[in-house]
Design a protein around this motif. Structure first.
Motif, short mmCIF file in Angstrom:
data_model
loop_
_atom_site.label_atom_id
_atom_site.label_comp_id
_atom_site.label_asym_id
_atom_site.label_seq_id
_atom_site.Cartn_x
_atom_site.Cartn_y
_atom_site.Cartn_z
N LEU A 124 84.85 15.02 90.85
CA LEU A 124 84.31 16.05 89.95
C LEU A 124 85.37 16.48 88.95
O LEU A 124 85.10 16.60 87.74
N ALA A 125 86.59 16.72 89.44
CA ALA A 125 87.69 17.13 88.55
C ALA A 125 87.98 16.06 87.51
O ALA A 125 88.14 16.35 86.32
N LEU A 126 88.05 14.79 87.96
CA LEU A 126 88.34 13.70 87.03
C LEU A 126 87.21 13.51 86.03
O LEU A 126 87.46 13.20 84.85
N SER A 127 85.96 13.70 86.47
CA SER A 127 84.82 13.55 85.56
C SER A 127 84.86 14.60 84.46
O SER A 127 84.64 14.29 83.27
N LEU A 128 85.10 15.86 84.83
CA LEU A 128 85.18 16.92 83.83
C LEU A 128 86.36 16.72 82.89
O LEU A 128 86.24 16.86 81.66
N PHE A 129 87.51 16.38 83.47
CA PHE A 129 88.70 16.16 82.65
C PHE A 129 88.49 14.98 81.69
O PHE A 129 88.81 15.06 80.50
N GLY A 130 87.93 13.91 82.22
CA GLY A 130 87.69 12.73 81.40
C GLY A 130 86.66 12.98 80.31
O GLY A 130 86.83 12.55 79.16
N SER A 131 85.57 13.66 80.66
CA SER A 131 84.54 13.96 79.66
C SER A 131 85.11 14.82 78.54
O SER A 131 84.86 14.56 77.35
N GLY A 132 85.86 15.85 78.92
CA GLY A 132 86.45 16.71 77.91
C GLY A 132 87.43 15.97 77.02
O GLY A 132 87.45 16.16 75.79
N THR A 133 88.25 15.09 77.61
CA THR A 133 89.23 14.33 76.84
C THR A 133 88.55 13.37 75.87
O THR A 133 88.96 13.22 74.71
N LEU A 134 87.50 12.70 76.35
CA LEU A 134 86.75 11.78 75.48
C LEU A 134 86.11 12.54 74.31
O LEU A 134 86.15 12.08 73.16
N LEU A 135 85.53 13.69 74.60
CA LEU A 135 84.92 14.51 73.54
C LEU A 135 85.96 15.00 72.54
O LEU A 135 85.66 15.16 71.36
N CYS A 136 87.20 15.24 73.02
CA CYS A 136 88.28 15.63 72.10
C CYS A 136 88.53 14.51 71.09
O CYS A 136 88.71 14.77 69.89
N GLY A 137 88.57 13.27 71.58
CA GLY A 137 88.81 12.15 70.69
C GLY A 137 87.70 11.92 69.69
O GLY A 137 87.93 11.29 68.65
N LEU A 138 86.49 12.42 69.99
CA LEU A 138 85.34 12.21 69.12
C LEU A 138 84.93 13.48 68.38
O LEU A 138 83.93 13.47 67.65
N ALA A 139 85.67 14.57 68.56
CA ALA A 139 85.26 15.88 68.04
C ALA A 139 85.13 15.86 66.52
O ALA A 139 86.06 15.46 65.81
N PRO A 140 83.97 16.33 66.00
CA PRO A 140 83.77 16.35 64.55
C PRO A 140 84.29 17.62 63.87
O PRO A 140 84.35 17.68 62.65
N SER A 141 84.63 18.65 64.66
CA SER A 141 85.07 19.91 64.07
C SER A 141 86.06 20.60 65.00
O SER A 141 86.20 20.23 66.18
N MET A 142 86.73 21.62 64.48
CA MET A 142 87.68 22.38 65.29
C MET A 142 86.97 23.10 66.43
O MET A 142 87.48 23.14 67.56
N ASP A 143 85.80 23.65 66.16
CA ASP A 143 85.05 24.35 67.20
C ASP A 143 84.70 23.42 68.36
O ASP A 143 84.84 23.78 69.53
N SER A 144 84.22 22.24 68.06
CA SER A 144 83.86 21.29 69.11
C SER A 144 85.08 20.81 69.87
O SER A 144 85.03 20.57 71.08
N LEU A 145 86.22 20.69 69.18
CA LEU A 145 87.46 20.29 69.85
C LEU A 145 87.92 21.36 70.83
O LEU A 145 88.34 21.05 71.96
N ILE A 146 87.85 22.62 70.41
CA ILE A 146 88.23 23.72 71.29
C ILE A 146 87.32 23.75 72.52
O ILE A 146 87.79 23.93 73.66
N ALA A 147 86.02 23.55 72.32
CA ALA A 147 85.08 23.52 73.45
C ALA A 147 85.36 22.34 74.37
O ALA A 147 85.29 22.47 75.60
N ALA A 148 85.71 21.19 73.79
CA ALA A 148 86.01 20.01 74.60
C ALA A 148 87.26 20.22 75.45
O ALA A 148 87.33 19.79 76.61
N ARG A 149 88.25 20.92 74.87
CA ARG A 149 89.46 21.21 75.66
C ARG A 149 89.14 22.15 76.81
O ARG A 149 89.75 22.06 77.89
N ALA A 150 88.21 23.07 76.61
CA ALA A 150 87.79 23.95 77.71
C ALA A 150 87.13 23.16 78.83
O ALA A 150 87.38 23.41 80.01
N ILE A 151 86.31 22.16 78.47
CA ILE A 151 85.68 21.30 79.48
C ILE A 151 86.76 20.50 80.23
O ILE A 151 86.71 20.38 81.46
N ALA A 152 87.73 19.98 79.49
CA ALA A 152 88.82 19.24 80.14
C ALA A 152 89.59 20.13 81.10
O ALA A 152 90.00 19.70 82.18
#
Length: 575
Positions: A124-152
């Motif tokens: 579960l921890a690796l899935s959340l961390f991985g999902s957040g990290t992947l979303l960071c690499g694909l983030a289209p805006s600063m807001d989405s990047l900040i949210a992705a880091r929170a998921i990570a």
């Protein structure tokens, strides 16, 4: 049966404490302790071959390495990311959102690892961390990047905790410190490589590649955990239905804990990053909300939750409380120094950023050395109390020497004085974790580990936030005293926000800026010494419990402790 009535000494193990004391501290715990032999002996069931142990550790420690690597990669990329989105003023929220999530969700993984199993919680921890990290690499805006880091961060908080719990299940307690030292070496290696690697990836392929690069390492860890981490929980837990397991989750406790920690850290972070006054409605509103959540959390954990995420009976015991507080104050001091020492060399000594960072090299080496040394000493002697106090004393000495830096301090001291801080704190973190594990029963092991990491991570964030707020307050006051020219306000703001302009200022302004930073940092360093001294005081009540050298000895200690508690409870019931 004859029982001794003599008062136990300050370092007497709980195992030999009086029957009445044991009964009063643990009567509520006995009701929830498993009674089957399988529960008492499940560490023996989890004995594995050396080859399998290596593969298990590879899966767990690669995740720890990745978590450390990610942290310094992101710290390096804050400026390029801010420039890319043209929102540099919000780039600090990338780090803040991650740290807030880590602090809020770290303690939940202790209970989750008892419900989902070590493998399930780690995945579960690796899935959340991985999902957040992947979303960071694909983030289209600063807001989405900040949210992705929170998921990570929701997963990042569990990686270290569950990894520590799993290793504790597999390694006898007397050897556990040495393995923790090796974990810290990998953590330090990841943290050391993250900065240069992040900078190179950004310059060569762009900042998104630094996030996407982590995915192969994450996949390696994920599949190794699936294949090799097969730690069995007690039979009565394994045989429970999913519905019964879900009922063990403390939803109200988790919600109020997240509210308590999240509101507190968010309020302090906003105070530091946005430079809002304490009287601002957002700041005091968040702090009041944190206090309200804290009251509800204590009430829920004390009277409502059948399986509390942070059992009050555990936190209020002597050794767990001492360990928690020492980790909080020690981590606050350590991270404050980690962030402010480079600032001293940039703003006071006017060194380049590279030279300022290099002055942390002795500290990094000392962290790895201290952790392994502490593990080796515990393995050889089976003792930790004296080592803990000596290590704390080293941190006090180091912080005091740093606070005494001035323009006449030799280069030798500027390079060496910080090393005892890293050596001592790495040792303290290792010995106190083992002290916590040795002081609780098997049924509380996972939760106690989560509590330790909660206090540690909260101390880290508060240490950075509060030292930053203190530094800025004193710096602003000193600059206003020393700079009073017509455009003073603009100059002061420029000096506060960037140390790189100081060498280019005129001689009077440069001296005013350097002296003001020197005064402000000296106060911060003195506060660090005070925090380290409080950490030393908190370590004094820690009790010296046995550190078994084999799985069989460890299970015998748990069995004896359980029998003693049961007898104490029987005596109390009969009275």
């Amino acid at each position: 049966m004859h029982r001794s009535t003599s008062r136990p000494s300050e370092r007497t193990p709980l195992l030999t404490a009086s029957t009445e004391s044991l009964a009063s501290e643990t009567s509520t715990a006995v009701e929830s302790i498993p009674t089957s032999p399988t529960a008492n002996d499940f560490a023996l069931v989890n004995k594995i071959s050396r080859t399998d142990l290596i593969w298990v550790l590879a899966g767990l420690w690669s995740a720890v390495f990745l978590g450390a690597l990610d942290g310094t990669i992101v710290a390096t990329l804050l400026s390029p990311i801010g420039s890319y989105f043209n929102e540099s003023n919000r780039s600090s929220y990338i780090g803040t959102s991650y740290l807030l999530s880590v602090c809020c969700f770290t303690p939940l993984y202790g209970r989750l690892s008892d419900i989902l199993g070590r493998k399930g919680a780690m995945l579960l921890a690796l899935s959340l961390f991985g999902s957040g990290t992947l979303l960071c690499g694909l983030a289209p805006s600063m807001d989405s990047l900040i949210a992705a880091r929170a998921i990570a961060g929701m997963g990042g908080g569990g990686v270290m905790t569950v990894s520590s719990i799993a290793v504790t299940d597999l390694i006898p307690l007397r050897q556990r410190g040495l393995y923790q030292g090796m974990t810290n070496i990998l953590f330090g290696l990841g943290a050391g490589l993250g900065g240069p690697l992040g900078g190179w990836m950004n310059d060569t392929f762009g900042w998104r590649s630094a996030f996407l690069l982590q995915m192969p390492i994450l996949a390696f860890s994920f599949f190794l955990v699936i294949l090799k981490v097969n730690i069995k929980l007690p039979e009565e837990v394994r045989n429970q239905s999913l519905h019964t397991k879900l009922r063990r989750i403390d939803f109200f406790g988790s919600l109020t804990l997240v509210g308590t920690v999240g509101c507190l850290l968010l309020g302090l972070s906003l105070k530091s990053t946005e430079e809002l006054p304490w009287s601002h409605i957002l700041i005091w509103g968040l702090l009041v909300a944190s206090l309200v959540f804290c009251i509800f959390f204590v009430l829920v954990e004390s009277y409502w939750a059948p399986y509390p995420v942070m059992p009050m009976r555990l936190v209020t015991q002597r050794t767990p409380l001492a360990v928690s507080l020492s980790n909080f104050f020690g981590s606050a001091a350590a991270f404050s120094m980690l962030y402010n020492v480079p600032l001293y060399f940039s703003a006071v000594r006017l060194n380049s950023s590279t030279d300022a960072g290099l002055h942390l090299l002795p500290h990094s080496v000392a962290i790895s050395t201290g952790s392994v040394f502490a593990g080796w000493v515990m393995r050889k002697t089976g003792k930790l109390y004296g080592l803990t106090l000596v290590s704390c004393a080293l941190t006090v000495i180091a912080a005091t020497m740093v606070a005494m830096w001035n323009e006449n301090t030799s280069n030798f001291h500027l390079w060496v004085d910080i090393a005892p801080q890293g050596l001592g704190m790495a040792s303290v973190i290792t010995t106190t974790l083992i002290a916590m594990i040795a002081s609780v029963g098997k049924e509380d092991l996972a939760v106690a580990t989560g509590i330790t990491y909660l206090f540690r991570t909260t101390g880290q964030v508060l240490g950075v936030s509060l030292s930053g707020a203190l530094l800025q307050a004193i710096l602003t006051n000193k600059l206003r005293e020393r700079i009073q020219c017509p455009d003073a306000a603009e100059i002061i703001e420029a000096i506060r926000h960037s140390t790189s302009i100081i060498p280019d200022l005129s001689e009077p302004l440069r001296k005013a800026a350097v002296d003001s930073y020197d005064d402000a940092l000296r106060v911060v360093f003195i506060c660090q010494a005070a925090l380290n001294f409080i950490c030393l005081l908190c370590c004094i009540p820690i009790q010296e419990n046995p550190l078994p050298g084999t799985h069989e000895e460890q299970e015998e200690v748990y069995r004896t402790r359980r029998n003693t508690i049961s007898e104490a409870n029987d005596v109390e019931s009969a009275q």
